[in-house]
Design an enzyme around this catalytic site. Structure first.
Site, PDB file in Angstrom:
ATOM      1  N   CYS A  29     -17.620  40.006 -27.905  1.00 50.69           N
ATOM      2  CA  CYS A  29     -18.401  38.616 -29.302  1.00 50.69           C
ATOM      3  C   CYS A  29     -18.041  38.317 -30.667  1.00 50.69           C
ATOM      4  CB  CYS A  29     -18.412  37.272 -28.110  1.00 50.69           C
ATOM      5  SG  CYS A  29     -18.699  37.180 -26.999  1.00 50.69           S
TER       6      CYS A  29
ATOM      7  N   HIS B  83     -12.729  30.202 -27.071  1.00 54.84           N
ATOM      8  CA  HIS B  83     -13.737  30.863 -27.249  1.00 54.84           C
ATOM      9  C   HIS B  83     -13.056  32.617 -27.167  1.00 54.84           C
ATOM     10  CE1 HIS B  83     -16.352  34.150 -28.036  1.00 54.84           C
ATOM     11  NE2 HIS B  83     -16.897  34.243 -27.252  1.00 54.84           N
TER      12      HIS B  83
ATOM     13  N   CYS C 299     -23.398  35.539 -30.390  1.00 58.62           N
ATOM     14  CA  CYS C 299     -24.266  35.778 -29.877  1.00 58.62           C
ATOM     15  C   CYS C 299     -22.732  37.308 -29.406  1.00 58.62           C
ATOM     16  CB  CYS C 299     -24.713  35.035 -28.336  1.00 58.62           C
ATOM     17  SG  CYS C 299     -23.885  34.361 -26.820  1.00 58.62           S
TER      18      CYS C 299
END
Length: 416
Positions: free
Chosen positions: A92, A372, A402
């Site tokens: 991510c 996302h 994160c």
């Protein structure tokens, strides 16, 4: 060391990440990367022969997302062949890292003009996972390696979010409230046109418009509606995570034996599944002056931190603290915070731990409302933070998130 300046930042709209439902899902990932790279070139009269490198991020480099997406997207965008490209994976957090590496090349004096960014199509992730499952390939964070799992049990991210909430005393009401506020802020931002400078339209191969604005937000969301949603990860927690039959819950309990929890995260307080791409154009002062560009911001510092891989989601707080220490700043000095809402507990814990002014965090909504796109989100949030600094007259912005494996990159920018 020299300075690395942000000249411009763009992103695609975020399309629903489901084949047959999302407005971008039928396109090749290279098309999304090309859209933002082409926009940077056109908006800034960029001589692409002088782009030293394109540093790209993609969290799942398989299927149509394989084959060095940074290089192939630049070629599809019509960049000169002399503009090199690479593609990296920090899950991510990848495109915060891609921007940080681009800035490092410039600050070191090795390069003068570098683009950092990323692309991820979650619609493609689903296709790839289904194909791998049908083929009997090992899935999950451990990738079928019992030696790694024995050292560091690697659970499911959503299950980790629920476990952390129990450890921190964060309730279902808390995470639902954060999810609702994300939707409210996103609606205000879209109604006010806050994203108009950064969002560039994506076109189909025949030239027709594919998507011009984010299509994931659900502004009609209510607290009552969120309260009716069933937790998404209770069933997953008790699924077998390896061939020995160990469940994701048991993996966490190997390290945290006394921890018990029930699920509180669901689709309304977790990040949205979307397709998207984002890019940031960076340059040295000398090159910016030569081109007649007025920089919008400078990179102050960029750091990386690892944390417990079993809980996986807790690294943003130490990453932010490390970045602030390196920059000689305090929490109070940061005017704009972008903390990726992978799950509501991540942002909730972050704000509690740092004792923050919540109005400064994700002021235009976050990934719960907007989505996302994994490897693209970091660069996207850097652009969002820059737009918000310019809108409000703020000076410093801090962006962190994160990342799978228990990591977090963080970057601080200063508006010029």
């Amino acid at each position: 060391m020299g300075e690395a300046y942000i000249i411009d930042a763009v992103r695609t709209p975020r399309g629903i990440g489901k084949v047959g439902k999302g407005s971008l899902a039928h396109l090749h990932p290279q098309a999304l990367g090309a859209a933002v790279l082409k926009a940077l070139a056109q908006r800034n009269s960029l001589n692409t022969a002088e782009v030293d490198d394109v540093v790209w991020s993609t969290a799942l480099q398989k299927g149509r997302q394989a084959g060095n997406l940074g290089r192939t997207s630049a070629l599809l965008a019509g960049f000169d062949v002399r503009a090199s490209g690479m593609t990296l994976d920090r899950a991510c957090g990848g495109s915060i890292t891609s921007v940080a590496l681009a800035a490092s090349q410039i600050a070191s004096g090795f390069e003068d003009c570098v683009i950092g960014g990323g692309t991820d199509m979650m619609s493609q992730h689903s296709v790839i996972f289904q194909e791998e499952a049908a083929a009997g390939l090992a899935l999950g964070p451990g990738a079928g390696n019992p030696d790694l799992v024995a050292l560091h049990p690697l659970s499911h991210q959503g299950v980790c979010g629920d476990a952390i909430a129990a450890m921190e005393g964060i309730t279902r009401a808390d995470v639902d409230a954060l999810g609702l506020e994300s939707q409210r802020r996103a609606k205000v931002a879209m109604d006010e046109g806050r994203f108009e400078r950064s969002v560039v339209p994506v076109y189909n191969n025949d030239g027709s418009l594919a998507l011009a604005k984010d299509e994931f937000p659900r502004p009609e969301t209510t607290a009552e509606g969120l309260a009716q949603l069933k937790p998404s990860f209770d069933g997953i927690a008790d699924m077998a995570a390896d061939k020995d039959g160990t469940t994701f819950r048991q993996m966490i309990q190997r390290k945290y034996s006394d921890l018990e929890w029930t699920g509180i995260h669901h689709a309304g307080n977790s990040s949205g599944v979307v397709d998207g791409s984002a890019a940031v154009l960076l340059a040295s002062k000398a090159y910016a002056d030569k081109q007649g560009w007025t920089p919008r911001a400078r990179i102050v510092t960029a750091v990386n931190v690892g944390d417990c891989p079993t809980l996986m989601l807790n690294a943003p707080v130490p990453a932010a603290r490390k970045a602030l220490e390196r920059a000689g700043l305090s929490v109070a000095d940061i005017d704009v915070w972008e903390i990726n809402e992978a799950f509501a507990v991540v942002a909730e814990k972050f704000m509690r731990d740092l004792g923050m002014d919540r109005a400064k965090v994700n002021a235009s909504g976050g990934a719960i409302a907007l989505g996302h796109p994994i490897g693209a989100t970091g660069a996207l949030l850097i652009g969002t933070a820059l737009d918000e600094l310019e809108r409000t007259g703020g000076r410093y912005g801090l962006i962190t998130m994160c990342a799978a494996g228990g990591m977090a990159p963080a970057i601080i920018i200063e508006r010029i």
